[in-house]
Design a protein around this motif. Structure first.
Motif, mmCIF file in Angstrom:
data_model
loop_
_atom_site.group_PDB
_atom_site.id
_atom_site.type_symbol
_atom_site.label_atom_id
_atom_site.label_comp_id
_atom_site.label_asym_id
_atom_site.label_seq_id
_atom_site.Cartn_x
_atom_site.Cartn_y
_atom_site.Cartn_z
ATOM 1 N N VAL A 53 0.853 -1.193 0.000
ATOM 2 C CA VAL A 53 0.000 0.000 0.000
ATOM 3 C C VAL A 53 0.887 1.241 0.000
ATOM 4 N N VAL A 54 0.588 2.183 -0.885
ATOM 5 C CA VAL A 54 1.390 3.407 -1.026
ATOM 6 C C VAL A 54 0.465 4.625 -1.035
ATOM 7 N N PRO A 55 0.347 5.358 0.087
ATOM 8 C CA PRO A 55 -0.387 6.623 0.066
ATOM 9 C C PRO A 55 0.407 7.664 -0.728
ATOM 10 N N ALA A 56 -0.298 8.547 -1.443
ATOM 11 C CA ALA A 56 0.390 9.543 -2.270
ATOM 12 C C ALA A 56 -0.394 10.848 -2.310
ATOM 13 N N THR A 97 -2.372 11.166 6.099
ATOM 14 C CA THR A 97 -1.667 9.922 5.821
ATOM 15 C C THR A 97 -2.348 8.742 6.494
ATOM 16 N N GLY A 98 -2.896 8.960 7.690
ATOM 17 C CA GLY A 98 -3.592 7.878 8.377
ATOM 18 C C GLY A 98 -4.824 7.445 7.619
ATOM 19 N N ALA A 99 -5.631 8.414 7.187
ATOM 20 C CA ALA A 99 -6.852 8.090 6.444
ATOM 21 C C ALA A 99 -6.517 7.406 5.126
ATOM 22 N N ALA A 100 -5.537 7.933 4.401
ATOM 23 C CA ALA A 100 -5.180 7.358 3.110
ATOM 24 C C ALA A 100 -4.618 5.949 3.262
ATOM 25 N N ALA A 101 -3.723 5.775 4.227
ATOM 26 C CA ALA A 101 -3.134 4.451 4.427
ATOM 27 C C ALA A 101 -4.190 3.441 4.854
ATOM 28 N N VAL A 112 -2.171 1.926 -4.716
ATOM 29 C CA VAL A 112 -1.751 3.314 -4.536
ATOM 30 C C VAL A 112 -2.986 4.109 -4.146
ATOM 31 N N VAL A 113 -2.867 4.909 -3.096
ATOM 32 C CA VAL A 113 -4.011 5.685 -2.606
ATOM 33 C C VAL A 113 -3.750 7.164 -2.850
ATOM 34 N N ASP A 114 -4.485 7.747 -3.787
ATOM 35 C CA ASP A 114 -4.344 9.191 -4.010
ATOM 36 C C ASP A 114 -5.154 9.940 -2.965
#
Length: 273
Positions: A27-30, A93-97, A58-60
Motif C-alpha cells: 500500500v502506497v499513500p500519495a 496519511t492515516g486516512a489514506a493508508a 496506490v491511494v491518491d
C-alpha cells in the motif's frame, strides 16, 4: 527475545497456528507526487522486486498535480493487472493508508506492507518482508535509510540522519506515552514508510487512525494498539527502505526531530509528507 534464527528484535511471538498461503499487498499513500523522483521512482522500484508476487494499491489523497493520471497511465503502460489506484478524499496519511489497507484486505490480501510515495524499496524488500513474517512476527518494523537520488546527501549527513533515527528509536522505548501496564511487549519504532502487518492483526488493532498528518503519528498509534493484543512483533533491520530527506532539508534536523517528538515543532501548514 526473538525466535531462534530470527533477524529481528523486539517481542517474541507466541504460539502460532499453521501458516496459510501468503497473499501480500503493498500500500502506497500519495499526495502530489508527480514530481521528478516522486511516485514514479517508487513504482519503478516495486516493478523490479525479486519477488513480484504481490498486489499494489496506490491511494491518491487529493492530489492536484496529476499524480492519479500518472499512476493510471504507468500501470496501464506496464500492464500490471494486480496494481490499482484508489482515492481517499479525507486529508491525512492515516486516512489514506487505512483506505489502502482495507481495500487490499477486501481484495483478498492476508499480509500488508506499506511504503510511501517518496520512498524507494530495494529489490529484495518484498522478499525480506515475507521472511520476517515467516519467523513468527505479525507486525514487522523495518529500517529506513536516506535516499541519495532525489536530494544531495553527503556521507556525513547520512551518518547524522542515521544517528537521529537511532536516537528517536531509543527515545520511543522510554517516552511516557509508550508506557502502559497493558502492553504485552516493548515498544518498537515502525516507520509508516516501512512496516508490514498481517491483515487479521491490522483489523483487530483497529487499523491506522484516520487522522491528518498534523494530528498524530499514525504509525506509532498502530504499534501501540498492536502491543495491547500480541507480543508477536519486532524490528527487522534487514527490511530496508530508502526514504527521502526532503523534510530535513526543508526544516533542518533539529526541527525535524521536534516534529517526530510529539510535534514539538509543527509549522502552520504541513505540506511535506
Amino acid at each position: 527475545m526473538t525466535p531462534e534464527g530470527a533477524a529481528g528484535t523486539g517481542a517474541a511471538p507466541g504460539r502460532r497456528t499453521p501458516s496459510l498461503p501468503v497473499r501480500l499487498a503493498v500500500v502506497v499513500p500519495a499526495l502530489n507526487e508527480a514530481r521528478e523522483h516522486g511516485i514514479l521512482a517508487t513504482l519503478r522500484a516495486l516493478r523490479v522486486q525479486e519477488d513480484r508476487d504481490f498486489d499494489l494499491v496506490v491511494v491518491d489523497n487529493g492530489s492536484t498535480d496529476g499524480t492519479p493520471d500518472l499512476v493510471r497511465a504507468t500501470v496501464a503502460d506496464w500492464d500490471e493487472p494486480r496494481w490499482r489506484l484508489v482515492t481517499e478524499a479525507q486529508k491525512g496519511t492515516g486516512a489514506a493508508a487505512d483506505t489502502g489497507m482495507r481495500a487490499a484486505i477486501a481484495a483478498g490480501a492476508t499480509h500488508l506492507a506499506r511504503t510511501d510515495a517518496d520512498c524507494v524499496p530495494p529489490p529484495d524488500w518484498t522478499v525480506r518482508v515475507k521472511e520476517a513474517f515467516a519467523v513468527g512476527h505479525d507486525l514487522v518494523a523495518g529500517r529506513i535509510i536516506a535516499r541519495t537520488d532525489d536530494l544531495p546527501v553527503s556521507r556525513a549527513r547520512q551518518a547524522i540522519l542515521s544517528g537521529a533515527v537511532s536516537v528517536a528509536s531509543t527515545f520511543g522505548r522510554f517516552r511516557p506515552g509508550n508506557q502502559d501496564p497493558s502492553y504485552l511487549g516493548p515498544y518498537v519504532m515502525a516507520p509508516g514508510c516501512n512496516m508490514a502487518i498481517t491483515a487479521d492483526l491490522y483489523e483487530r488493532a483497529g487499523g491506522f487512525p484516520r487522522t491528518a498528518i498534523e494530528d498524530l503519528h499514525e504509525d506509532r498509534a498502530l504499534v501501540n494498539a498492536v502491543r495491547r493484543l500480541t507480543s508477536a512483533y519486532g524490528a527487522h533491520p534487514e527490511v530496508v527502505v530508502r526514504a527521502s530527506t526532503r523534510r530535513a532539508h526543508a526544516w533542518g534536523l533539529v526541527r525535524t526531530l521536534g516534529w517526530y517528538a510529539d510535534h514539538r515543532y509543527k509549522p502552520e501548514v504541513v505540506d511535506i509528507r
